[in-house]
Motif scaffolding. Structure first.
Motif, PDB file in Angstrom:
ATOM      1  N   ASN A 187    -106.767 -32.085 -39.565  1.00  0.00           N
ATOM      2  CA  ASN A 187    -107.563 -30.858 -39.520  1.00  0.00           C
ATOM      3  C   ASN A 187    -106.763 -29.668 -39.014  1.00  0.00           C
ATOM      4  OD1 ASN A 187    -110.064 -31.855 -40.458  1.00  0.00           O
ATOM      5  ND2 ASN A 187    -110.456 -32.770 -38.467  1.00  0.00           N
ATOM      6  N   ARG A 188    -105.640 -29.918 -38.346  1.00  0.00           N
ATOM      7  CA  ARG A 188    -104.779 -28.816 -37.892  1.00  0.00           C
ATOM      8  C   ARG A 188    -104.350 -27.965 -39.080  1.00  0.00           C
ATOM      9  NH1 ARG A 188    -105.947 -27.358 -33.291  1.00  0.00           N
ATOM     10  NH2 ARG A 188    -104.194 -25.958 -33.322  1.00  0.00           N
ATOM     11  N   ARG A 189    -104.327 -28.555 -40.253  1.00  0.00           N
ATOM     12  CA  ARG A 189    -103.950 -27.824 -41.465  1.00  0.00           C
ATOM     13  C   ARG A 189    -104.814 -26.571 -41.635  1.00  0.00           C
ATOM     14  NH1 ARG A 189    -104.859 -31.750 -44.892  1.00  0.00           N
ATOM     15  NH2 ARG A 189    -102.785 -32.617 -44.626  1.00  0.00           N
ATOM     16  N   ASN A 190    -106.044 -26.627 -41.146  1.00  0.00           N
ATOM     17  CA  ASN A 190    -106.950 -25.474 -41.268  1.00  0.00           C
ATOM     18  C   ASN A 190    -106.404 -24.240 -40.565  1.00  0.00           C
ATOM     19  OD1 ASN A 190    -108.951 -26.777 -42.823  1.00  0.00           O
ATOM     20  ND2 ASN A 190    -109.661 -27.823 -40.993  1.00  0.00           N
ATOM     21  N   VAL A 191    -105.645 -24.431 -39.501  1.00  0.00           N
ATOM     22  CA  VAL A 191    -105.011 -23.289 -38.840  1.00  0.00           C
ATOM     23  C   VAL A 191    -104.079 -22.598 -39.829  1.00  0.00           C
ATOM     24  CG1 VAL A 191    -103.506 -22.548 -36.952  1.00  0.00           C
ATOM     25  CG2 VAL A 191    -105.177 -24.376 -36.567  1.00  0.00           C
ATOM     26  N   GLY A 192    -103.310 -23.376 -40.564  1.00  0.00           N
ATOM     27  CA  GLY A 192    -102.405 -22.810 -41.552  1.00  0.00           C
ATOM     28  C   GLY A 192    -103.128 -22.067 -42.662  1.00  0.00           C
ATOM     29  N   TYR A 193    -104.255 -22.594 -43.092  1.00  0.00           N
ATOM     30  CA  TYR A 193    -105.052 -21.905 -44.117  1.00  0.00           C
ATOM     31  C   TYR A 193    -105.501 -20.540 -43.611  1.00  0.00           C
ATOM     32  CZ  TYR A 193    -105.381 -26.423 -46.542  1.00  0.00           C
ATOM     33  OH  TYR A 193    -105.104 -27.587 -47.171  1.00  0.00           O
ATOM     34  N   LEU A 194    -105.931 -20.504 -42.356  1.00  0.00           N
ATOM     35  CA  LEU A 194    -106.367 -19.236 -41.785  1.00  0.00           C
ATOM     36  C   LEU A 194    -105.201 -18.250 -41.679  1.00  0.00           C
ATOM     37  CD1 LEU A 194    -108.679 -20.601 -38.962  1.00  0.00           C
ATOM     38  CD2 LEU A 194    -109.400 -19.417 -41.054  1.00  0.00           C
ATOM     39  N   ILE A 195    -104.045 -18.719 -41.275  1.00  0.00           N
ATOM     40  CA  ILE A 195    -102.866 -17.866 -41.150  1.00  0.00           C
ATOM     41  C   ILE A 195    -102.454 -17.321 -42.517  1.00  0.00           C
ATOM     42  CG2 ILE A 195    -100.389 -17.893 -40.617  1.00  0.00           C
ATOM     43  CD1 ILE A 195    -101.161 -20.027 -38.416  1.00  0.00           C
ATOM     44  N   ALA A 196    -102.534 -18.153 -43.536  1.00  0.00           N
ATOM     45  CA  ALA A 196    -102.106 -17.743 -44.878  1.00  0.00           C
ATOM     46  C   ALA A 196    -103.001 -16.674 -45.486  1.00  0.00           C
ATOM     47  CB  ALA A 196    -102.063 -18.960 -45.800  1.00  0.00           C
ATOM     48  N   CYS A 197    -104.246 -16.618 -45.032  1.00  0.00           N
ATOM     49  CA  CYS A 197    -105.181 -15.623 -45.582  1.00  0.00           C
ATOM     50  C   CYS A 197    -104.758 -14.286 -45.126  1.00  0.00           C
ATOM     51  CB  CYS A 197    -106.597 -15.892 -45.140  1.00  0.00           C
ATOM     52  SG  CYS A 197    -107.253 -17.394 -45.853  1.00  0.00           S
TER      53      CYS A 197
END
Length: 98
Positions: free
Chosen positions: A88-98
């Motif tokens: 679920n840490r991957r979600n941090v990356g999704y937020l950063i990429a936005c």
């Protein structure tokens, strides 16, 4: 960037070698960024490993736990919902990429 790839890791992400070769071979070096999201068990050498690609002109970035905490401090409600030691840490990356 046209595309973002987000990966999590608890190891040194050697898969970046293959991504880098592919991006150079097919001319996508300037079109794709990779955001590597660390976790509590990610080895300390991960930062240097990812940085070597940035020095070669790739858009690869490592976010260790402290960098994530700092960035997420603006979103405390979200931060508490993304557990450590989980993909679920991957979600941090999704937020950063936005």
């Amino acid at each position: 960037m046209n595309y973002s790839i987000i990966i999590t890791t608890i190891y040194v992400p050697k898969v970046l070698d293959a991504f880098a070769r592919n991006f150079e071979l097919f001319g996508h070096k300037d079109e794709v960024e990779i955001i590597v999201i660390g976790d509590l068990r990610s080895p300390s050498e991960t930062s240097d490993y990812v940085a070597q690609f940035a020095r070669q002109g790739f858009h690869f970035e490592y976010w260790d736990v402290e960098k994530q905490r700092s960035w997420l401090s603006r979103f405390p409600d979200i931060a508490q919902e993304i557990p450590y030691n989980s993909d679920n840490r991957r979600n941090v990356g999704y937020l950063i990429a936005c």
